[in-house]
Design a protein around this motif. Structure first.
Motif, mmCIF file in Angstrom:
data_model
loop_
_atom_site.group_PDB
_atom_site.id
_atom_site.type_symbol
_atom_site.label_atom_id
_atom_site.label_comp_id
_atom_site.label_asym_id
_atom_site.label_seq_id
_atom_site.Cartn_x
_atom_site.Cartn_y
_atom_site.Cartn_z
ATOM 1 N N ASN A 88 1.137 -1.248 -0.022
ATOM 2 C CA ASN A 88 0.115 0.027 -0.112
ATOM 3 C C ASN A 88 0.662 0.857 -0.183
ATOM 4 O OD1 ASN A 88 -2.928 -0.546 0.190
ATOM 5 N ND2 ASN A 88 -2.547 -2.082 1.773
ATOM 6 N N ARG A 89 2.413 1.429 0.708
ATOM 7 C CA ARG A 89 2.688 2.526 0.275
ATOM 8 C C ARG A 89 3.386 2.428 -0.802
ATOM 9 N NH1 ARG A 89 5.073 0.637 5.258
ATOM 10 N NH2 ARG A 89 6.749 -0.436 4.131
ATOM 11 N N GLY A 90 3.606 1.810 -1.753
ATOM 12 C CA GLY A 90 3.927 1.963 -2.798
ATOM 13 C C GLY A 90 3.079 1.942 -3.936
ATOM 14 N N LEU A 91 1.532 1.520 -3.936
ATOM 15 C CA LEU A 91 0.647 2.278 -4.677
ATOM 16 C C LEU A 91 0.361 3.824 -4.179
ATOM 17 C CD1 LEU A 91 -1.646 1.881 -6.421
ATOM 18 C CD2 LEU A 91 -3.345 1.033 -3.753
ATOM 19 N N ASP A 92 0.146 3.830 -2.986
ATOM 20 C CA ASP A 92 0.022 5.784 -2.469
ATOM 21 C C ASP A 92 1.380 6.168 -3.019
ATOM 22 O OD1 ASP A 92 -1.215 5.262 -0.561
ATOM 23 O OD2 ASP A 92 -0.240 5.140 0.935
ATOM 24 N N TRP A 93 2.623 6.221 -3.095
ATOM 25 C CA TRP A 93 3.763 6.432 -4.102
ATOM 26 C C TRP A 93 3.458 6.729 -5.308
ATOM 27 C CZ3 TRP A 93 6.761 5.241 -8.050
ATOM 28 C CH2 TRP A 93 7.553 6.079 -8.454
ATOM 29 N N ASP A 94 2.736 6.084 -5.716
ATOM 30 C CA ASP A 94 1.927 5.162 -7.464
ATOM 31 C C ASP A 94 1.161 6.550 -7.479
ATOM 32 O OD1 ASP A 94 1.857 3.498 -10.435
ATOM 33 O OD2 ASP A 94 0.311 4.261 -9.435
ATOM 34 N N ARG A 95 0.837 6.646 -6.796
ATOM 35 C CA ARG A 95 -0.773 7.918 -6.857
ATOM 36 C C ARG A 95 0.020 8.969 -7.176
ATOM 37 N NH1 ARG A 95 -4.540 5.806 -2.558
ATOM 38 N NH2 ARG A 95 -5.653 4.254 -3.352
ATOM 39 N N LYS A 96 1.589 9.493 -6.043
ATOM 40 C CA LYS A 96 1.427 10.767 -5.795
ATOM 41 C C LYS A 96 2.701 11.244 -8.339
ATOM 42 C CE LYS A 96 2.303 10.926 -1.303
ATOM 43 N NZ LYS A 96 3.549 11.050 -0.081
#
Length: 813
Positions: free
Chosen positions: A81-89
């Motif tokens: 999920n941290r990776g997914l948040d980074w992907d959004r940014k």
């Protein structure tokens, strides 16, 4: 439903960005065509950036969502999920691209529009790939408490790091080494503790990079080498069902993918195996995109990318089957999938990647013999597939079949005897068969005048060593992580001796055959290096992974950090400017030559050049062998102490230390290049105003031959005192006179010579020496050749030529 929202919003953002780029392009006055050498079809760059820049964002978002779904516990889910948040940014990258597009007129003073936009595109692609790989690594490699280390003597458990891996290994069944006869040591059920679907995610991550890089390369670069011949055969298969390309060549249909210097009179090659493999992808994209002129080539290139991604997964699974931990196998996957040669060759239509994939598949099947007799069919199929691709790969097919026969005999002695017999039989075939005997002799010719070749054995040794060490076409220059294979070999050999015999035996046999085929120069100006060694490079991945597993700690972290930075920078440069993948026959890396020219320094002279060996070549190779030999011996005889883990400090340095190390090494390299006096300069690597390269496809060293008056020059480094300059040059004449050579230093004439010429219009080489007072500085040395004649059509022909091989410098205080 919640998980679908990021993907839906990413699709909306991509569509809006693509529409905006397409609308802005003509309004901003951006050209319809790119550089000379780009695809000569109006509008391709406009559509490329409007489609592919936005498209890569939702694709990588979907892969991040897949990672979240694969998570098996709270820790893995949190990392995903941290990776997914980074992907959004990271969607700010879309805004960045639009801003660069709007500012292209102002930025054009510093960089060309295509180069600037291409750099942003490749940068976004690499950053998105890096983010996905880091998320995957943090989710499924950084895990669990330690239960033991490599000091365990329990069969099949070496390399176990976590409770989960220990449980999976004990439930896996017997290993190769569990058997008294030490059969090929694949661990049955290895990788059973991997998350379900991990293999498909590894495949998709690698293929995601290839599928977005290929459209850029095929738009920015014409085909080279034999690529257009393979594509012409594929086109003929698609259009008419045969491989007679004469008709489509006459109709100039090669212009769909080839816009270089056309030589249709030479295009008569007929290939079936490899073009047939490309046909499905070629036909599919051609039918789906009938108005896209590069559709067939793109479909063929994506086919190669599919094999490249599948190859990376096969390498990961082979590492796991050999008893290596998930962390080591993941690093093996990273080294193979995201560095040259696989990454660069995945954008080119050559048969090496499919061949490598089949070889690795066959090796994995070998490990299941003799317990699973059906695996023998897989080995035979892999060998047949390889030979069908290209006759050059027959050595690999023969090696697989020999290893399979040895495995079925169940005797280590018979295994060794069969492998030796296969090498001897192949060697006799090369010596006795008439087509191969013809390769033993012959001399090169320039304007009808022969130059005798040097000693054969020396050339073969240099060619074999160059496949790994040369800075133009060597594996270790582009992917230095493979040097760990020399350390991993004794480590893995202790636990999996027969596996190492197969991996190293296949590699050595293939390379011997390559060198025996006299590919001395490796034609680096026509193929993306290191193409020729690509077919066996994946066999070295388990050795690399074994070294990483055993050697984690400060030293490995520092080296791995340097290598990752070097390989990533080199891969990015070769991606942004694909033409730089092709080196001229100069003995120097194109990238280093251009970078050094911009700085006024010779950055390439300290790295090995096996095309034109210098004293530095042998010094660096000797130091490198010594530096590898000591840790290899220690790793083979000792066990690691403690457990350094798989995070920062064990395989990579922390960002602050990494930055300091990289800057320190860069400053040291530049400083040494600026102050260490020059020892030698190869003529083919110097700047020229005339002449031709001589030696391609031959067993002569590459020389620079002058047929008309001209000069060559190079910046050197000198120290106070005297510098003795020795020039190795040759001349010929059929008109009774001699060429004249003048040496200049910073434009000041130093000395002139009349070159020696051989009797009867033959070359004669001589050494021309002078001493010149020098200070500390970087003067330009120039050689000027004059009194040259080239009237070949006269009767009799009137020729007066000269060649220059090398300039050697010795400082005399």
């Amino acid at each position: 439903m919640t998980r679908c929202r990021p993907l839906a919003s990413s699709l909306v953002a991509a569509l809006l960005t693509g529409w905006l780029v397409h609308r802005l392009w003509p309004r901003l006055g951006l050209p319809a065509l790119g550089h000379p050498g780009d695809a000569p079809f109006p509008g391709l760059w406009r559509w490329f950036f409007a489609i592919w820049v936005p498209a890569l964002f939702p694709v990588f978002t979907a892969l991040h969502l897949r990672l979240v779904r694969l998570a098996r516990d709270d820790r893995e889910a949190a990392a995903a999920n941290r990776g997914l948040d980074w992907d959004r940014k990271s969607y700010g990258g879309l805004l960045l691209f639009v801003l660069v597009l709007l500012a292209w007129r102002h930025l054009g003073r510093f960089v060309d529009w295509r180069l600037g936009l291409g750099a942003v595109y490749v940068g976004l692609l690499f950053v998105k790939t890096l983010g996905l790989v880091v998320t995957l690594y943090r989710s499924f490699v950084l895990e669990g408490p330690v239960i033991q280390d490599d000091t365990s003597d329990e069969p099949g458990t070496a390399g176990i790091r976590t409770l989960e891996e220990g449980r999976g290994a004990r439930e896996a069944g017997r290993s190769w080494v569990d058997e008294p006869q030490d059969r090929l040591p694949l661990t049955a059920g290895a990788g059973a503790d991997d998350p379900p679907g991990l293999g498909s995610l590894l495949f998709a991550t690698a293929f995601g990079l290839y599928i977005f890089l290929s459209p850029y390369v095929v738009t920015a670069l014409s085909t080279a080498g034999d690529e257009h011949i393979y594509l012409l055969n594929t086109l003929r298969l698609f259009a008419d069902g045969d491989v007679d390309i004469s008709t489509i060549v006459a109709r100039r249909e090669y212009e769909r993918f080839y816009w270089g210097r056309a030589t249709p009179e030479l295009w008569t090659g007929r290939f079936l195996g490899f073009p047939a493999l490309l046909l499905p992808g070629y036909a599919l994209i051609t039918v789906v995109l009938p108005r896209y002129p590069l559709a067939g080539r793109l479909g063929a290139t994506w086919t190669i990318g599919l094999f490249g991604a599948f190859l990376s997964v096969q390498a990961y699974r082979l590492c796991r089957e050999l008893g290596l931990s998930r962390g080591a196998a993941t690093w093996g996957w990273i080294v193979l999938a995201f560095t040259p040669p696989v990454m660069t060759n995945a954008s080119h239509v050559y048969p090496e990647l499919p061949a490598a994939c089949a070889v690795l598949w066959g090796v994995r099947a070998l490990g299941r013999l003799p317990e699973r007799p059906r695996a023998a069919a897989a080995v035979v199929a892999a060998a047949g597939f390889i030979v069908g691709l290209k006759l050059r790969f027959a050595a690999l097919g023969l090696g697989l079949l020999t290893a399979a026969a040895a495995r079925l005999t169940g005797s280590r002695r018979r295994t060794v005897l069969l492998l030796i017999g296969a090498v001897v039989a192949a060697g006799l075939g090369f010596v006795l068969l008439r087509p191969f005997r013809a390769l033993l002799g012959g001399t090169g010719r320039v304007a009808g005048i022969s130059i005798p070749p040097p000693g054969q054995a020396r050339f073969w040794a240099i060619a074999g060593l160059g496949l790994f060490a040369d800075q133009e076409f060597g594996l270790l220059f582009y992917a230095p992580q493979f040097v760990l294979g020399a350390i991993g070999l004794p480590v893995l050999a202790r636990r999996r001796p027969q596996a190492c015999l197969v991996l190293v035996g296949l590699t050595a046999f293939y390379l011997i055959v390559l060198v025996r085929f006299r590919w001395i120069q490796w034609d680096a100006g026509w193929t993306p290096p290191p193409r020729f060694v690509l077919s066996v490079a994946p066999l070295l991945v388990p050795l690399v992974a074994a070294a990483i597993e055993r050697g984690r700690g400060r030293l490995l972290a520092a080296l791995n950090t340097l290598w990752v930075v070097w390989t990533s920078a080199l891969a990015a440069v070769l991606a942004v400017v694909p033409i730089w993948r092709y080196n001229g026959l100069i003995g120097r890396s194109t990238v280093l030559q251009l970078a050094g020219g911009a700085l006024g320094l010779d950055l390439a002279r300290f790295l090995p050049s096996l095309r034109a060996p210098t004293a530095w070549t042998w010094v660096v190779l000797a130091l490198g062998a010594l530096a590898l030999g000591v840790p290899a011996w220690r790793c083979a005889r000792s066990s690691p102490v403690g457990e350094p883990g798989w995070g920062e400090g064990a395989v990579l340095l922390r960002p602050g230390r990494a930055l300091g190390l990289v800057l320190g090494v860069a400053a040291l390299w530049l400083g040494v290049a600026a102050v260490v006096p020059t020892w030698s300069v190869e003529a083919e690597a110097m700047s020229h105003t005339g002449g031709i390269q001589f030696g391609s496809y031959a067993t002569q060293p590459i020389l620079w031959v002058f047929q008309r008056d001209g000069e060559l020059s190079e910046r050197i480094v000198t120290w106070p005192g005297q510098t003795r300059i020795t020039i190795r040059a040759g001349g010929l004449t059929t008109i009774g006179r001699a060429p004249r050579m003048t040496l200049l230093l910073d434009g000041r004439p130093i000395q002139s010579w009349s070159l020696s010429v051989g009797p009867g219009g033959r070359w004669e080489e001589g050494l021309y020496t002078t001493r010149v007072p020098t200070g500390f500085g970087r003067p330009i040395v120039t050689l000027r050749l004059a009194d040259l004649v080239d009237r070949r059509r006269a009767e009799p022909p009137q020729l007066q030529h000269a060649y220059v091989d090398r300039l050697e410098f010795r400082w005399e205080p």
